[in-house]
Design an enzyme around this catalytic site. Structure first.
Site, PDB file in Angstrom:
ATOM      1  N   ARG A 147      42.171  38.026  32.961  1.00  0.00           N
ATOM      2  CA  ARG A 147      42.240  39.366  33.950  1.00  0.00           C
ATOM      3  C   ARG A 147      43.734  40.072  33.301  1.00  0.00           C
ATOM      4  O   ARG A 147      44.418  39.185  33.677  1.00  0.00           O
ATOM      5  CB  ARG A 147      41.938  39.694  35.288  1.00  0.00           C
ATOM      6  CG  ARG A 147      40.598  39.980  34.999  1.00  0.00           C
ATOM      7  CD  ARG A 147      40.414  41.452  35.493  1.00  0.00           C
ATOM      8  NE  ARG A 147      40.653  42.086  36.475  1.00  0.00           N
ATOM      9  CZ  ARG A 147      40.819  41.889  38.144  1.00  0.00           C
ATOM     10  NH1 ARG A 147      39.976  41.067  38.162  1.00  0.00           N
ATOM     11  NH2 ARG A 147      41.362  42.497  38.840  1.00  0.00           N
ATOM     12  N   GLY A 165      46.995  39.374  36.119  1.00  0.00           N
ATOM     13  CA  GLY A 165      48.194  39.648  34.925  1.00  0.00           C
ATOM     14  C   GLY A 165      49.414  39.012  35.290  1.00  0.00           C
ATOM     15  O   GLY A 165      50.217  39.177  34.905  1.00  0.00           O
ATOM     16  N   LYS A 205      34.231  32.170  36.728  1.00  0.00           N
ATOM     17  CA  LYS A 205      35.094  33.503  37.263  1.00  0.00           C
ATOM     18  C   LYS A 205      36.198  32.709  38.113  1.00  0.00           C
ATOM     19  O   LYS A 205      35.569  31.567  39.599  1.00  0.00           O
ATOM     20  CB  LYS A 205      34.937  34.581  36.866  1.00  0.00           C
ATOM     21  CG  LYS A 205      36.015  35.645  38.247  1.00  0.00           C
ATOM     22  CD  LYS A 205      35.564  36.434  38.237  1.00  0.00           C
ATOM     23  CE  LYS A 205      36.239  37.780  38.529  1.00  0.00           C
ATOM     24  NZ  LYS A 205      35.776  39.662  39.297  1.00  0.00           N
ATOM     25  N   ASP A 221      42.845  44.915  40.907  1.00  0.00           N
ATOM     26  CA  ASP A 221      41.301  45.741  40.401  1.00  0.00           C
ATOM     27  C   ASP A 221      41.284  46.803  40.236  1.00  0.00           C
ATOM     28  O   ASP A 221      41.634  47.858  40.614  1.00  0.00           O
ATOM     29  CB  ASP A 221      40.608  45.185  41.555  1.00  0.00           C
ATOM     30  CG  ASP A 221      40.360  43.660  42.702  1.00  0.00           C
ATOM     31  OD1 ASP A 221      41.257  43.341  41.253  1.00  0.00           O
ATOM     32  OD2 ASP A 221      40.195  43.341  43.054  1.00  0.00           O
ATOM     33  N   ASP A 242      39.886  32.863  40.648  1.00  0.00           N
ATOM     34  CA  ASP A 242      39.856  33.954  41.213  1.00  0.00           C
ATOM     35  C   ASP A 242      41.074  33.847  42.220  1.00  0.00           C
ATOM     36  O   ASP A 242      40.682  32.593  42.900  1.00  0.00           O
ATOM     37  CB  ASP A 242      39.656  34.596  41.888  1.00  0.00           C
ATOM     38  CG  ASP A 242      39.676  36.154  42.200  1.00  0.00           C
ATOM     39  OD1 ASP A 242      40.914  36.261  41.866  1.00  0.00           O
ATOM     40  OD2 ASP A 242      38.660  36.674  43.108  1.00  0.00           O
ATOM     41  N   ASP A 290      29.210  37.118  42.020  1.00  0.00           N
ATOM     42  CA  ASP A 290      30.785  37.330  41.571  1.00  0.00           C
ATOM     43  C   ASP A 290      31.254  36.636  42.835  1.00  0.00           C
ATOM     44  O   ASP A 290      30.717  35.461  43.272  1.00  0.00           O
ATOM     45  CB  ASP A 290      31.531  38.323  41.922  1.00  0.00           C
ATOM     46  CG  ASP A 290      33.103  38.674  41.492  1.00  0.00           C
ATOM     47  OD1 ASP A 290      33.931  38.910  42.476  1.00  0.00           O
ATOM     48  OD2 ASP A 290      33.737  39.137  40.720  1.00  0.00           O
ATOM     49  N   ASP A 291      32.593  36.866  44.075  1.00  0.00           N
ATOM     50  CA  ASP A 291      32.345  36.062  45.287  1.00  0.00           C
ATOM     51  C   ASP A 291      31.561  36.398  46.071  1.00  0.00           C
ATOM     52  O   ASP A 291      30.419  36.943  45.726  1.00  0.00           O
ATOM     53  CB  ASP A 291      33.580  36.836  45.792  1.00  0.00           C
ATOM     54  CG  ASP A 291      34.297  36.184  46.830  1.00  0.00           C
ATOM     55  OD1 ASP A 291      34.264  34.950  46.927  1.00  0.00           O
ATOM     56  OD2 ASP A 291      35.863  36.114  47.231  1.00  0.00           O
TER      57      ASP A 291
HETATM   58  C1  GLA Z   1      39.332  39.818  43.320  1.00  0.00           C
HETATM   59  C2  GLA Z   1      38.793  39.868  42.132  1.00  0.00           C
HETATM   60  C3  GLA Z   1      38.311  41.186  42.018  1.00  0.00           C
HETATM   61  C4  GLA Z   1      36.358  39.943  42.624  1.00  0.00           C
HETATM   62  C5  GLA Z   1      37.718  39.669  44.173  1.00  0.00           C
HETATM   63  C6  GLA Z   1      36.539  39.141  45.110  1.00  0.00           C
HETATM   64  O1  GLA Z   1      40.204  41.223  44.204  1.00  0.00           O
HETATM   65  O2  GLA Z   1      39.810  40.496  40.787  1.00  0.00           O
HETATM   66  O3  GLA Z   1      37.714  41.390  40.704  1.00  0.00           O
HETATM   67  O4  GLA Z   1      36.379  38.821  42.100  1.00  0.00           O
HETATM   68  O5  GLA Z   1      38.847  39.039  44.319  1.00  0.00           O
HETATM   69  O6  GLA Z   1      36.593  39.357  45.570  1.00  0.00           O
END
Ligand code: GLA
Length: 657
Positions: free
Chosen positions: A459, A442, A398, A463, A400, A313-314
């Site tokens: 998504r 969303g 992903k 979160d 974001d 992820d991030d």
């Molecule tokens: C957002 C995304 C999470 C995650 C964080 C990472 O909040 O919705 O799923 O990827 O960023 O910083």
């Protein structure tokens, strides 16, 4: 005369002792669960004076539906008094709530539906002999938007021990999933999409004792199977649908399964299954963590149940301005190609490591200049980054939204879709298949246009684990309500899935630098996985994959539950009945049978009934319990089960011959 008697009773108990007043606000309100915000003392959820129907109250608790507070009365309470209603600051005529008071499992008081502007309703409940009290606020059946609810002037009249807020009773973590036997069983996806010319990688998922020998008949030209590892590699030149038959054998027997390879433009013909680093490692992720995750996906057996993606992820990119030498540095090289930070010394070597296990690798970035955690994003380097991800060997991205909000302010639908259209077009130009996951929480009803913007999933809400303590409420809000209220079943399907976020099981980040077990109760965890399977949601686990207890592993690896999620028809399930706190969800499956979830969102165990008329079946049906993998019996007309607090019974119905 009557009045005087009543007053006398409030002040003196039967034993003749003076009674005390204990304000609800003096209880530990951190134990209150609610659908939005945090409980407020002597003010509304909007942090304004408590006001119901134009009348102000000095004391009380401001909360938001759905809300619950368990109270241990310790045998000392005589009465509970309050004035309840919708807080005037809710400000929307759609605000409507119900208050309910449950004592030792019995409903002691109910408000009926209360709406914005109505005067407060007076509560006066006799608590003598009651041990455990639950104060509940429901959404009156229309979703919990604007449901600002006040327990004004709420207080206990006590004669003995002081009431205490308590946690709901602890449930035993019962492992329902049977252990896989020694004989082979082939699991996971039964259909797989690939583009012509792209490197092909698919591992036949099978449980059973090793050594195991794999065979595949009908494999199209260009593909070959490693009979020991069960890995299919190569590339397909021609578009088409190829019917294949897999075979897995060991000394205990042979399993067979039909499989379809669809060579065309559509990837992700079933929802993604895998693991993502965010909810356990957040900004601490490293190359070593990712390798350990790939190792654990194999050693835990998860790969044998169909889990495939190992996704960063991030926080892998450079974090501009970071004083940490491993995170700071040059975000891009002289040609503008994005650099990983010092925690990821060699991305290509990492994806090679993951691929060698027959697994796939995922990466993350933002269309904005910075990711949500402040690392470098793809803004104005989209083509270079798409190419870079392909060169590094990634199979999943992903994307974001994060700081893209600074680029597109007050975006309309076209502006919301723009960065996703751009990146999906660029990904399609790469010489490998890269699945695209849209992450923008969303906005703009992404489900209506996510597929046309090129997303393989999107998504559907914020979160799920944004607040650790808030996970149980988020599960019901983002899992059930966002989905049902928007009829998301209309939008998901092969190649494009609704994504209500990751499976928040096992050990998760506590956002304080450490990890802690999921705050979901055992029954809530069964609800989580059952619902995700019925919704055809991606099954991406985001807890610590290197630290799986038997209960968590059982939740993640039930092949009959996974079969529902991965059903090749790809038709997402939907809510077919709602009755107070109970809901019945149904998903049509490729073989004509139906998966049905009987859910209880209430605080007490209750009977949930799945009526054939709602589920869309008729006649005698064999009901199979999917978690236990056992046929229960034959039923006609309906199937009813006792379902525990926040729990589920997940079944599959097939006609009795
Ligand atoms: C957002 C995304 C999470 C995650 C964080 C990472 O909040 O919705 O799923 O990827 O960023 O910083």
């Amino acid at each position: 005369m009557k009045l005087i008697l009543l007053v006398a009773l409030t002040l003196f108990t039967l034993a003749g002792r003076a009674a005390d007043t204990v304000w609800l606000t003096s209880l530990d309100l951190a134990k209150m669960r609610q659908g939005w915000g945090t409980p407020q003392t002597d003010r509304s959820i909007r942090e304004q004076p408590l006001t119901i129907g134009g009348h102000k109250f000095a004391h009380g608790v401001g909360t938001h539906a759905a809300s619950s507070l368990w109270v241990d009365l310790a045998g000392g309470a005589e009465r509970f008094l309050a004035s309840v209603g919708v807080d005037d600051a809710a400000g929307n005529t759609r605000a409507s709530v119900t208050f309910k008071i449950v004592g030792d499992g019995r409903t002691l008081w109910e408000s009926g539906v209360l709406r914005l502007g109505q005067p407060a309703k007076t509560v006066d409940v006799d608590l003598q002999g009651v041990k455990t009290l639950i104060l509940l606020v429901g959404d009156a059946g229309d979703g919990n938007g604007w449901d600002h609810a006040d327990w004004a002037d709420a207080r206990f009249i006590t004669s003995g021990a002081t009431p205490k807020a308590m946690d709901p009773p602890r449930e035993p973590a019962v492992v329902l999933t049977p252990k896989p036997g020694p004989a082979p069983r082939i699991n996971g996806a039964r259909i797989f999409g690939v583009r012509p010319g792209s490197p092909f990688l698919f591992t036949i998922a099978a449980t059973g004792e090793r050594p195991m020998k794999f065979a595949a008949s009908g494999l199209p030209k260009g593909l070959k199977l490693d009979p020991q590892a069960g890995q299919i590699t190569g590339a397909l030149g021609r578009r088409g649908v190829y019917q294949v038959s897999f075979k897995a054998s060991n000394r205990h027997g042979t399993a067979r399964r039909k499989f379809r390879i669809v060579c065309g433009d559509t990837l992700a013909l079933t929802p993604h299954m895998g693991w993502n680093s965010w909810y356990v490692w957040e900004n601490r992720v490293t190359d070593a963590i990712m390798r350990a995750a790939a190792d654990a996906m194999v050693s835990s057996g998860m790969r044998d149940h169909g889990y495939e993606y190992v996704n960063i992820d991030d926080c892998w990119a450079v974090k501009p301005g970071s004083p940490d030498p491993l995170l700071g540095g040059e975000p891009r090289d002289a040609e503008g190609r994005v650099n990983a930070n010092g925690r990821f010394p060699d991305m290509k070597a990492l994806t090679d490591y993951i691929h060698a296990k027959g697994l796939k690798a995922g990466i993350y970035t933002s269309p904005g200049p910075l990711t949500c955690a402040g690392h470098v994003g793809a803004y104005q380097h989209e083509a270079q980054d798409a190419r870079r991800f392909a060169e590094w060997g990634f199979d999943f991205l992903k994307y974001d939204w994060c700081s893209y909000g600074d680029i597109a302010r007050n975006p309309d639908r076209a502006a919301l879709a723009k960065p996703y259209q751009l990146i999906s077009g660029l990904l399609r130009q790469q010489p490998r298949d890269i699945v695209l996951n849209l992450c923008q929480y969303g906005m703009g009803n992404v489900w209506e246009w996510g597929a046309s913007a090129g997303g393989n999933s999107w998504r559907t809400a914020g979160d799920l684990g944004g607040s650790f303590e808030g996970i149980p409420a988020a599960l019901f809000r983002d899992g059930f309500d966002v989905y049902a209220n928007n009829h998301l079943e209309r939008y998901g399907g092969p190649g494009h899935w609704n994504d209500p976020d990751y499976l928040l099981l096992g050990y998760l980040s506590n956002w304080k630098g450490g990890t802690a077990p999921t705050p979901l109760t055992p029954n809530e965890q069964y609800t989580h996985v059952s619902l995700w399977s019925l919704l055809a949601a991606p099954l991406i686990f985001s807890g610590d994959i290197t630290r799986l207890d038997a209960f968590t592993l059982g939740l993640l690896t039930n092949d009959e539950v996974i079969d529902v999620d991965q059903d090749p028809l790809g038709r997402p399930g939907r809510r077919v009945a709602k009755n107070g706190d109970t809901e019945v969800w149904m998903r049509e499956l490729e073989d004509g049978t139906r998966a049905v979830g009987l859910f209880n969102r209430g605080e007490m165990a209750t009977t949930v009934t799945a009526r054939w008329a709602d589920v869309g079946v008729s006649g005698r049906q064999i009901v199979r319990d999917l978690w236990r993998q056992q046929d229960l019996d034959k039923f006609t007309g309906e199937y009813a089960a006792t379902v525990p607090r926040h729990g589920v019974v997940l079944v599959r119905l097939r006609p009795a011959k």
